[in-house]
Design a protein around this motif. Structure first.
Motif, short mmCIF file in Angstrom:
data_model
loop_
_atom_site.label_atom_id
_atom_site.label_comp_id
_atom_site.label_asym_id
_atom_site.label_seq_id
_atom_site.Cartn_x
_atom_site.Cartn_y
_atom_site.Cartn_z
N ALA A 221 -5.50 0.86 2.35
CA ALA A 221 -5.39 0.38 0.97
C ALA A 221 -3.96 0.01 0.59
CB ALA A 221 -5.92 1.45 0.00
N LYS A 222 -2.99 0.44 1.38
CA LYS A 222 -1.61 0.09 1.10
C LYS A 222 -1.44 -1.43 1.27
CE LYS A 222 0.01 4.32 0.58
NZ LYS A 222 0.52 4.83 -0.73
N GLU A 223 -0.85 -2.05 0.26
CA GLU A 223 -0.77 -3.50 0.27
C GLU A 223 0.58 -4.03 0.77
OE1 GLU A 223 -1.82 -4.93 -3.58
OE2 GLU A 223 -3.90 -4.25 -3.44
N THR A 224 1.61 -3.22 0.64
CA THR A 224 2.94 -3.69 1.04
C THR A 224 3.87 -2.51 1.26
OG1 THR A 224 4.85 -5.03 0.37
CG2 THR A 224 3.64 -3.88 -1.39
N SER B 121 -8.68 -3.26 9.19
CA SER B 121 -9.88 -3.52 8.39
C SER B 121 -11.09 -3.82 9.28
CB SER B 121 -9.64 -4.71 7.44
OG SER B 121 -8.64 -4.42 6.50
#
Length: 646
Positions: free
Chosen positions: A529-532, A508
């Motif tokens: 954008a992948k969170e997990t 980021s």
């Protein structure tokens, strides 16, 4: 007497065509007839020196000295060799003493010839035997006291002429470089300077390939130290003093590692990547870091730090990617060999697009520790070279268990003493090879090259099974790319590994700077954008895709009793700069299974652009693949150097 440095500066450099350490004694060499033909074709060869009637007759000293002077004049050696033996018949030890006046071998080896009793001649015989100009009549006998024949003298003269030429690094192999280093024709310091000169001539200027991001400022000093070590202790092995170019996603503690991104232009890791450490331990010189498709995201090799790398075969075409900088640099002879990483074809594609050999190893054979990750489930690192032998030599130096990469534990018991032992020119004889037509695509140019390669495989003795099918291949192809899932999390781990001096903490942070090529902006944002990774879609890829792909390949190869599979490295031709490069589905066989591939030059399209062919096999089958690829290479010799970087 003219100095060796001056000799190397004489204009008119020629490529060394002799591997001196492999030459037997004149009259006993398998290639003696070839050398005699070469001698006869030289303008400097005295008329009547060698005839069908005098070949095996003894040479007189005045004849031999006159011959050596003709060679020396032709090679630019400007001091006459004096005749102290008048017109007597010259013996082999006398010839050694005369030759010793001309050449300089810094590391003479003791051949331990049992028949050399005269101490006065021993130093000269050591020098001449080490140089390869004149070896013994057998492994234990020099032929002391024997008269030199006209044919022997002619071969010696031809070898001397080759020896006195300035060393040409273009297309030079590791073996030929080591021969030149051993025989005194070259030092590693001089070799580094030759490669740096080529970079300046063709990367910075001329065609401006833009293949190199940074040069190692300590390279000359490192080479000088390795020359001294060679002099005192001998060579460590085949890579001693050999310059290597690294894709700039391999960590180096003494140079920045950038991934091609302006955001990381000053990011210097605290230690070397494991494979880099092993290369250095083997005596290799890290000469430069090569451009790559930024963060290894694509096949065209454009980055915010390195710009657009050009293909040395056509400056309007891409060099492949993501290791395209390494590919272009090695094709243009900026170093002996290079290193690339491969997640979805990044070693194989630039090897194909630059008429090179590339090895994507079995995952677990070589460590990924210190290689900037894209998707560790598929990532691996390996050699890019001009020959199979050179790639095998690098693989020898870089395989092995690394406690910091647990996958390498699987390599224990699966590495041979040396991959060089599998260089068998007859290796295709009886080999069973499957042709995977379903990944060939529809490009007529690529398929024409492959059809010719298939004929060549048959002519070399291979047993081919056409159109073998991969079970469930459509289902395997339907899975999503792992880099879409893994990159963010593994790249953040990589940044953390750089320590407290790291330039950024997370992906980021890098995105917020905007210091990257605009063409990858959306890819960065999508991956970020992948969170997990605790997601069913990702788990399905990890649990099912890999298992499905591995079982499909192993089953098919077992059903047909195959040694390897073949298909075009890229089913599509090389696109122009700015175009969208696609390569088809063949790469997925290796990327999805983790099994090895050796890419080898297969020929050229009608517009003279390279096409590569993949030999793909079972896990840890690198010895078999190297044997097959070497045999194909030796029976076809498809590699051609780019004309734009002579």
């Amino acid at each position: 007497m003219i100095s060796k440095n001056k000799l190397r500066m004489i204009s008119g450099a020629f490529t060394a065509v002799l591997l001196l350490s492999q030459l037997a004694a004149p009259g006993y060499a398998a290639n003696a007839d070839t050398e005699l033909d070469e001698f006869a074709s030289q303008k400097w060869a005295p008329n009547g020196f060698l005839t069908s009637s005098n070949r095996e007759s003894a040479v007189k000293a005045n004849e031999f000295v006159h011959l050596l002077n003709e060679v020396a004049d032709a090679a630019g050696y400007d001091q006459d060799i004096t005749n102290t033996l008048d017109s007597t018949v010259i013996k082999r030890e006398n010839a050694a003493a005369l030759l010793d006046q001309i050449i300089d071998v810094p590391y003479p080896e003791d051949p331990s010839f049992l028949d050399v009793k005269d101490i006065a001649y021993q130093p000269s015989i050591k020098v001449i035997a080490t140089s390869g100009l004149m070896k013994g009549t057998s492994s234990s006998s020099y032929g002391f006291g024997k008269a030199l024949t006209h044919s022997e003298a002619a071969i010696i003269a031809y070898r001397l002429y080759q020896y006195l030429q300035p060393f040409n690094p273009v297309e030079a192999s590791i073996a030929s470089i080591q021969d030149a280093l051993k025989s005194g024709r070259l030092t590693s310091e001089e070799l580094v300077e030759l490669y740096l000169n080529r970079m300046e001539q063709y990367d910075d200027n001329g065609p401006q390939l833009h293949s190199i991001i940074a040069v190692n400022e300590a390279a000359i000093e490192l080479a000088r130290g390795l020359d001294e070590e060679r002099k005192k202790q001998g060579a460590r092995g085949p890579l001693h003093g050999i310059p290597v170019i690294l894709k700039d996603n391999f960590d180096t503690a003494d140079m920045p590692t950038t991934g091609g991104s302006l955001a990381l232009k000053d990011s210097t890791p605290s230690d070397d990547a494991y494979q880099v450490m092993k290369l250095k331990k083997a005596g290799a010189i890290i000469l430069a870091k090569a451009n790559l498709h930024e963060f290894a995201f694509g096949y065209t090799t454009s980055s915010s730090l390195g710009g657009q790398t050009l293909n040395p075969y056509n400056l309007e075409r891409v060099p492949g990617g993501s290791s395209g900088g390494t590919g272009a640099a090695i094709a243009a002879s900026f170093a002996a060999v290079g290193m690339g990483s491969d997640t979805g074809g990044s070693i194989r594609v630039p090897s194909s697009f630059n008429s090179l050999v590339g090895i994507r190893p079995t995952i677990g054979l070589t460590s990924r520790n210190g290689i900037m990750p894209l998707a560790l489930t598929q990532d691996t690192g390996g050699p890019i070279a001009r020959t199979v032998a050179d790639a095998a030599a690098v693989l020898d130096a870089t395989v092995g268990y690394d406690p910091n990469d647990e996958t390498t534990a699987s390599s224990i018991g699966h590495t041979p003493d040396s991959y060089l032992d599998y260089l068998n020119a007859d290796g295709l004889q009886g080999a069973r090879i499957g042709i995977v037509r379903e990944v060939f695509g529809t490009d007529q140019e690529v398929n024409a090259v492959m059809d010719n390669a298939i004929d060549e495989l048959k002519q070399s003795g291979a047993i081919l099974l056409d159109n073998v099918a991969i079970p469930n291949f459509a289902e395997i192809n339907g899975f999503e790319s792992l880099s879409n899932w893994e990159f963010k999390f593994q790249f953040n781990d990589y940044l953390e590994s750089l320590g407290s001096d790291r330039p950024y903490d997370t992906l980021s942070d890098i995105i917020s700077t905007g210091m990257f090529d605009s063409s990858i902006a959306q890819q960065l944002k999508d991956r970020n954008a992948k969170e997990t990774l605790d997601d069913e879609a990702y788990k399905d890829i990890i649990l099912f895709r890999t298992k499905l792909a591995q079982q499909a390949v192993l089953r098919m190869m077992a059903d047909h009793d195959l040694d390897a599979l073949i298909f075009p490295t890229s089913a599509e031709q090389i696109v122009k700069i700015g175009g969208n490069q696609t390569i088809g589905n063949g790469f997925k066989l290796s990327s999805f299974t983790g099994y090895p591939t050796v890419t080898v030059p297969a020929g050229f399209t009608s517009d003279n652009m390279p096409v590569g062919m993949d030999f793909f096999g079972r896990p840890f089958s690198e010895p078999t693949l190297i044997k097959l690829a070497y045999s194909f290479e030796q029976n076809t010799h498809h590699r051609q150097a780019p004309k734009l970087t002579p």
